[in-house]
Design an enzyme around this catalytic site. Structure first.
Site, mmCIF file in Angstrom:
data_model
loop_
_atom_site.group_PDB
_atom_site.id
_atom_site.type_symbol
_atom_site.label_atom_id
_atom_site.label_comp_id
_atom_site.label_asym_id
_atom_site.label_seq_id
_atom_site.Cartn_x
_atom_site.Cartn_y
_atom_site.Cartn_z
ATOM 1 N NE ARG A 107 -3.823 0.670 1.939
ATOM 2 C CZ ARG A 107 -5.035 0.713 2.505
ATOM 3 N NH1 ARG A 107 -5.208 1.401 3.619
ATOM 4 N NH2 ARG A 107 -6.043 0.087 1.964
ATOM 5 C CG HIS A 134 -8.396 0.224 -2.712
ATOM 6 N ND1 HIS A 134 -7.569 -0.850 -2.417
ATOM 7 C CD2 HIS A 134 -9.083 0.494 -1.558
ATOM 8 C CE1 HIS A 134 -7.752 -1.211 -1.158
ATOM 9 N NE2 HIS A 134 -8.662 -0.416 -0.619
ATOM 10 C CD GLN A 137 -13.026 -1.960 -0.558
ATOM 11 O OE1 GLN A 137 -12.199 -1.867 0.343
ATOM 12 N NE2 GLN A 137 -14.208 -2.527 -0.364
ATOM 13 C CG ASP A 225 -13.844 6.244 -0.618
ATOM 14 O OD1 ASP A 225 -13.777 6.013 0.616
ATOM 15 O OD2 ASP A 225 -12.838 6.218 -1.359
ATOM 16 C CB CYS A 266 -13.982 0.972 0.340
ATOM 17 S SG CYS A 266 -13.354 2.644 0.595
ATOM 18 N NE ARG A 294 -10.075 -5.282 0.486
ATOM 19 C CZ ARG A 294 -9.335 -4.270 0.940
ATOM 20 N NH1 ARG A 294 -9.909 -3.251 1.542
ATOM 21 N NH2 ARG A 294 -8.015 -4.237 0.762
HETATM 22 N N1 CP Z 1 -11.099 -0.280 2.632
HETATM 23 C C1 CP Z 1 -9.821 -0.338 3.012
HETATM 24 O O1 CP Z 1 -8.908 -0.526 2.201
HETATM 25 O O2 CP Z 1 -9.632 -0.185 4.351
HETATM 26 P P1 CP Z 1 -8.256 0.012 5.126
HETATM 27 O O3 CP Z 1 -7.733 1.389 4.759
HETATM 28 O O4 CP Z 1 -8.615 -0.096 6.573
HETATM 29 O O5 CP Z 1 -7.289 -1.058 4.695
HETATM 30 N N1 NVA Z 2 -10.142 6.754 -0.974
HETATM 31 C C1 NVA Z 2 -9.687 6.292 0.312
HETATM 32 C C2 NVA Z 2 -9.843 4.816 0.424
HETATM 33 C C3 NVA Z 2 -9.426 4.223 1.745
HETATM 34 C C4 NVA Z 2 -9.537 2.720 1.790
HETATM 35 C C5 NVA Z 2 -8.236 6.699 0.510
HETATM 36 O O1 NVA Z 2 -7.426 6.551 -0.413
HETATM 37 O O2 NVA Z 2 -7.916 7.198 1.591
#
Ligand code: CP
Ligand code: NVA
Length: 308
Positions: A107, A134, A137, A225, A266, A294
């Site tokens: 990530r 992402h 997700q 989101d 998400c 997930r």
């Molecule tokens: N939805 C998601 O990716 O959550 P986290 O940021 O908690 O991993």
């Molecule tokens: N759009 C959000 C998703 C988190 C899972 C971010 O990137 O912070």
């Protein structure tokens, strides 16, 4: 090398296989304690590195549990504690980690970091979120939709708010899984036109509708989101909130969707901002199924990448 970097760069047949396999693996362990192994242990002997350069709850715990259920082992690493955060190149990091582990999930911030890691690693790399996409997700979201309502192909999905990284992967999925996507949000936060064009070229109907009520009309699935993503500057917070407030998902907005429409997010969510608690906790919401899925979707992604 079977990386899982994005939905639009993965073969359609592989994507479909992953969703179907995730569902059957989920069914096969129904009712078991979460810490027990699956009947078969396809990841036995495999070590997976999970690198986080941004916070995470779901991605971190679901990948860790998924690997363990399949008999593998994990190493959770924070980017700032690695030499990666202190000047070592991504390419060198990729080559070094490939000598120790069988797969890397990362990530990170810029998409270029993910691509450089994949280019120089000699083991598969999974995208656990970048500023731009992402994909894990949305694999879980497709699984969740299909569990509740059957095939997602031909359905109308409405994305509300910011055309961000999660929205981008929804656009990729629209093209690959054959559903229609309506974006409703302010023009300044439109999704990447390149991704819109790609989904359209694959035959998906992609619409931009500024009026949220009109956008949601006849929707099978409504998605929200956060209004401020992890990579967004906090100094823009107030401006974003002002722009996005008309796009809040609430009961009034949901009343324009089909009566059996689902609501997804998400998570993490900001209750009473992008969505009300009434919708999050209401009968159309499947947010915690998404979070659970997930785990199941990523187990299939891991198997695809490792060829097991
Ligand atoms: N939805 C998601 O990716 O959550 P986290 O940021 O908690 O991993
Ligand atoms: N759009 C959000 C998703 C988190 C899972 C971010 O990137 O912070």
């Amino acid at each position: 090398m079977p990386h899982f970097l994005d939905i639009h760069t993965t073969e359609q047949t592989a994507l479909r296989h992953m969703i179907d396999q995730a569902r059957s693996m989920k069914d096969a362990r129904a009712g078991r304690p979460k810490g027990t192994h699956d009947d078969d242990q396809p990841l036995q002997g495999h070590m997976v590195a999970l690198i986080f350069e941004k916070p995470s709850t779901r991605t971190r715990v679901s990948f860790d549990m998924g690997v363990r259920q399949m008999g593998g082992q994990t190493m959770v690493l924070s980017g700032s504690e690695m030499q990666l955060g202190h000047g070592e190149t991504i390419a060198d990091t990729a080559r070094v980690l490939s000598r120790y582990v069988d797969l890397i999930m990362i990530r990170t911030f810029e998409e270029s970091i993910l691509h450089e890691l994949a280019e120089f690693a000699s083991v598969p790399v999974i995208n656990g979120l970048t500023n731009r996409t992402h994909p894990c997700q949305i694999m879980a979201d497709v699984l969740t939709y299909e569990e509740h309502r059957g095939p997602i192909a031909g359905k109308k999905v409405v994305w509300t708010g910011d055309g961000n990284n999660v929205c981008a992967s929804f656009l990729h999925a629209a093209g690959q899984f054959g559903f229609d996507l309506t974006f409703t949000g302010p023009e300044s936060l439109d999704p990447d036109p390149e991704f819109v064009a790609l989904a359209r070229a694959q035959g998906a109907r992609i619409e931009m509708v500024r009026d949220p009520a009109r956008a949601v009309d006849g929707a099978d699935l409504v998605v929200a989101d956060t209004w401020v993503s992890m990579h967004d500057s906090q100094s823009n917070r107030e401006r974003r909130h002002n722009l996005l407030r008309p796009y809040q998902v609430n009961d009034a907005l949901m009343s324009h969707a089909k009566p059996d429409a689902l609501f997804m997010h998400c998570l993490p969510a900001h209750r009473e901002e992008e969505v009300t608690s009434a919708v999050m906790d209401g009968p159309q919401s499947v947010i915690f199924d998404e979070a659970e899925n997930r785990l199941h979707a990523q187990k299939a992604i891991l198997r695809y990448c490792l060829g097991v």
